[in-house]
Design a protein around this motif. Sequence first.
Motif, PDB file in Angstrom:
ATOM      1  N   UNK A 171      -9.385  14.858  -1.939  1.00 30.45           N
ATOM      2  CA  UNK A 171     -10.482  13.892  -2.118  1.00 30.45           C
ATOM      3  C   UNK A 171     -10.518  13.313  -3.534  1.00 30.45           C
ATOM      4  N   UNK A 172      -9.382  13.299  -4.221  1.00 29.03           N
ATOM      5  CA  UNK A 172      -9.297  12.707  -5.557  1.00 29.03           C
ATOM      6  C   UNK A 172      -8.736  11.293  -5.434  1.00 29.03           C
ATOM      7  N   UNK A 173      -9.494  10.425  -4.775  1.00 25.42           N
ATOM      8  CA  UNK A 173      -9.007   9.087  -4.461  1.00 25.42           C
ATOM      9  C   UNK A 173      -8.859   8.230  -5.720  1.00 25.42           C
ATOM     10  N   UNK A 174      -9.703   8.439  -6.731  1.00 23.87           N
ATOM     11  CA  UNK A 174      -9.586   7.649  -7.961  1.00 23.87           C
ATOM     12  C   UNK A 174      -8.255   7.917  -8.660  1.00 23.87           C
ATOM     13  N   UNK A 175      -7.863   9.180  -8.693  1.00 20.67           N
ATOM     14  CA  UNK A 175      -6.575   9.513  -9.306  1.00 20.67           C
ATOM     15  C   UNK A 175      -5.433   8.976  -8.450  1.00 20.67           C
ATOM     16  N   UNK A 176      -5.601   9.024  -7.129  1.00 27.82           N
ATOM     17  CA  UNK A 176      -4.580   8.482  -6.229  1.00 27.82           C
ATOM     18  C   UNK A 176      -4.378   6.995  -6.490  1.00 27.82           C
ATOM     19  N   UNK A 177      -5.471   6.278  -6.723  1.00 32.31           N
ATOM     20  CA  UNK A 177      -5.382   4.850  -7.043  1.00 32.31           C
ATOM     21  C   UNK A 177      -4.625   4.624  -8.345  1.00 32.31           C
ATOM     22  N   UNK A 178      -4.923   5.438  -9.346  1.00 33.66           N
ATOM     23  CA  UNK A 178      -4.254   5.281 -10.639  1.00 33.66           C
ATOM     24  C   UNK A 178      -2.764   5.558 -10.520  1.00 33.66           C
ATOM     25  N   UNK A 199      -3.199   4.305   1.874  1.00 34.83           N
ATOM     26  CA  UNK A 199      -4.083   4.082   3.020  1.00 34.83           C
ATOM     27  C   UNK A 199      -4.630   5.412   3.524  1.00 34.83           C
ATOM     28  N   UNK A 200      -3.749   6.406   3.631  1.00 38.05           N
ATOM     29  CA  UNK A 200      -4.182   7.746   4.067  1.00 38.05           C
ATOM     30  C   UNK A 200      -5.269   8.283   3.143  1.00 38.05           C
ATOM     31  N   UNK A 201      -5.063   8.152   1.834  1.00 37.46           N
ATOM     32  CA  UNK A 201      -6.038   8.655   0.863  1.00 37.46           C
ATOM     33  C   UNK A 201      -7.389   7.960   1.036  1.00 37.46           C
ATOM     34  N   UNK A 202      -7.348   6.653   1.230  1.00 39.47           N
ATOM     35  CA  UNK A 202      -8.601   5.916   1.433  1.00 39.47           C
ATOM     36  C   UNK A 202      -9.309   6.375   2.709  1.00 39.47           C
ATOM     37  N   UNK A 203      -8.558   6.482   3.789  1.00 41.34           N
ATOM     38  CA  UNK A 203      -9.162   6.852   5.069  1.00 41.34           C
ATOM     39  C   UNK A 203      -9.764   8.251   5.037  1.00 41.34           C
ATOM     40  N   UNK A 204      -9.038   9.196   4.496  1.00 37.16           N
ATOM     41  CA  UNK A 204      -9.514  10.582   4.495  1.00 37.16           C
ATOM     42  C   UNK A 204     -10.705  10.756   3.563  1.00 37.16           C
ATOM     43  N   UNK A 205     -10.860   9.824   2.606  1.00 38.96           N
ATOM     44  CA  UNK A 205     -11.986   9.880   1.671  1.00 38.96           C
ATOM     45  C   UNK A 205     -13.137   8.969   2.095  1.00 38.96           C
ATOM     46  N   UNK A 247     -12.822   0.421   4.196  1.00 38.72           N
ATOM     47  CA  UNK A 247     -12.703  -0.982   3.774  1.00 38.72           C
ATOM     48  C   UNK A 247     -11.548  -1.177   2.803  1.00 38.72           C
ATOM     49  N   UNK A 248     -11.383  -0.228   1.901  1.00 36.44           N
ATOM     50  CA  UNK A 248     -10.261  -0.300   0.962  1.00 36.44           C
ATOM     51  C   UNK A 248      -8.935  -0.137   1.691  1.00 36.44           C
ATOM     52  N   UNK A 269      -4.023  -2.781   4.174  1.00 38.59           N
ATOM     53  CA  UNK A 269      -3.352  -3.183   5.416  1.00 38.59           C
ATOM     54  C   UNK A 269      -3.164  -4.698   5.470  1.00 38.59           C
ATOM     55  N   UNK A 270      -4.218  -5.441   5.158  1.00 33.50           N
ATOM     56  CA  UNK A 270      -4.138  -6.901   5.191  1.00 33.50           C
ATOM     57  C   UNK A 270      -3.154  -7.427   4.145  1.00 33.50           C
ATOM     58  N   UNK A 271      -3.086  -6.753   3.010  1.00 35.79           N
ATOM     59  CA  UNK A 271      -2.124  -7.149   1.975  1.00 35.79           C
ATOM     60  C   UNK A 271      -0.703  -6.997   2.494  1.00 35.79           C
ATOM     61  N   UNK A 272      -0.445  -5.913   3.211  1.00 33.68           N
ATOM     62  CA  UNK A 272       0.882  -5.685   3.786  1.00 33.68           C
ATOM     63  C   UNK A 272       1.196  -6.736   4.850  1.00 33.68           C
ATOM     64  N   UNK A 273       0.207  -7.034   5.690  1.00 33.46           N
ATOM     65  CA  UNK A 273       0.424  -7.978   6.792  1.00 33.46           C
ATOM     66  C   UNK A 273       0.711  -9.382   6.280  1.00 33.46           C
TER      67      UNK A 273
END
Length: 205
Positions: A61-68, A85-91, A95-96, A101-105
Amino acid sequence: MQEMTPAIELDERCFTIVMTSAIKSRRPEDAVRLFDEMIVAGIPKGNSSTSTLIRALGMMKEVDRAERVFSAIARPDLYCYNELIFAYLICGKRKDAVHVLEKLRKGQNVYLKPNGITYGMFIRNSALRGEVREAKDMFYQMTVVDKIKASPRAYTSLVEACVKSGDLKGALDLLEEMKSKGLQATDESFVRLREAALQNSNASL
């Protein structure tokens, strides 16, 4: 005189394998520690070990560090995007995750397009929360819009979403659809249906 066994030279691949093993054993903190040890040892990091680190941080649940960590990657590959994406979903930051996902598409790089794993994480996450509309929408985006073949695992998650929302007929229809496409339903699919039937005295399977 007995020959000495040559020492194994540790590299990023070795660390990634052990990090992955730690994650599978539900010990993400060990994976993070191993990554830090790899850096201290002067072993260059790559997308393989870094994407594994992002998954471990998500589990913690350390999503901020995952982002960095993700932001510091020079050229992230699909594995890196999927783990973010996994980190965002599990946390709980769906929306993030959808933004990524939209960026990839919309991206121009054909090697950075969502795949079955990408969509599967969204479908699974929606299923766990009982959000059947979300799950069905992602399933539609995957199979109809992006024309990605659904795996038995994706169907199983969709079946679970239907069961959790009380739509047993929808779950049965999905199993029939799998059969028509030559896909083998997983044991988990039938377990979910059986559990739902036991909880619903009006269900007749």
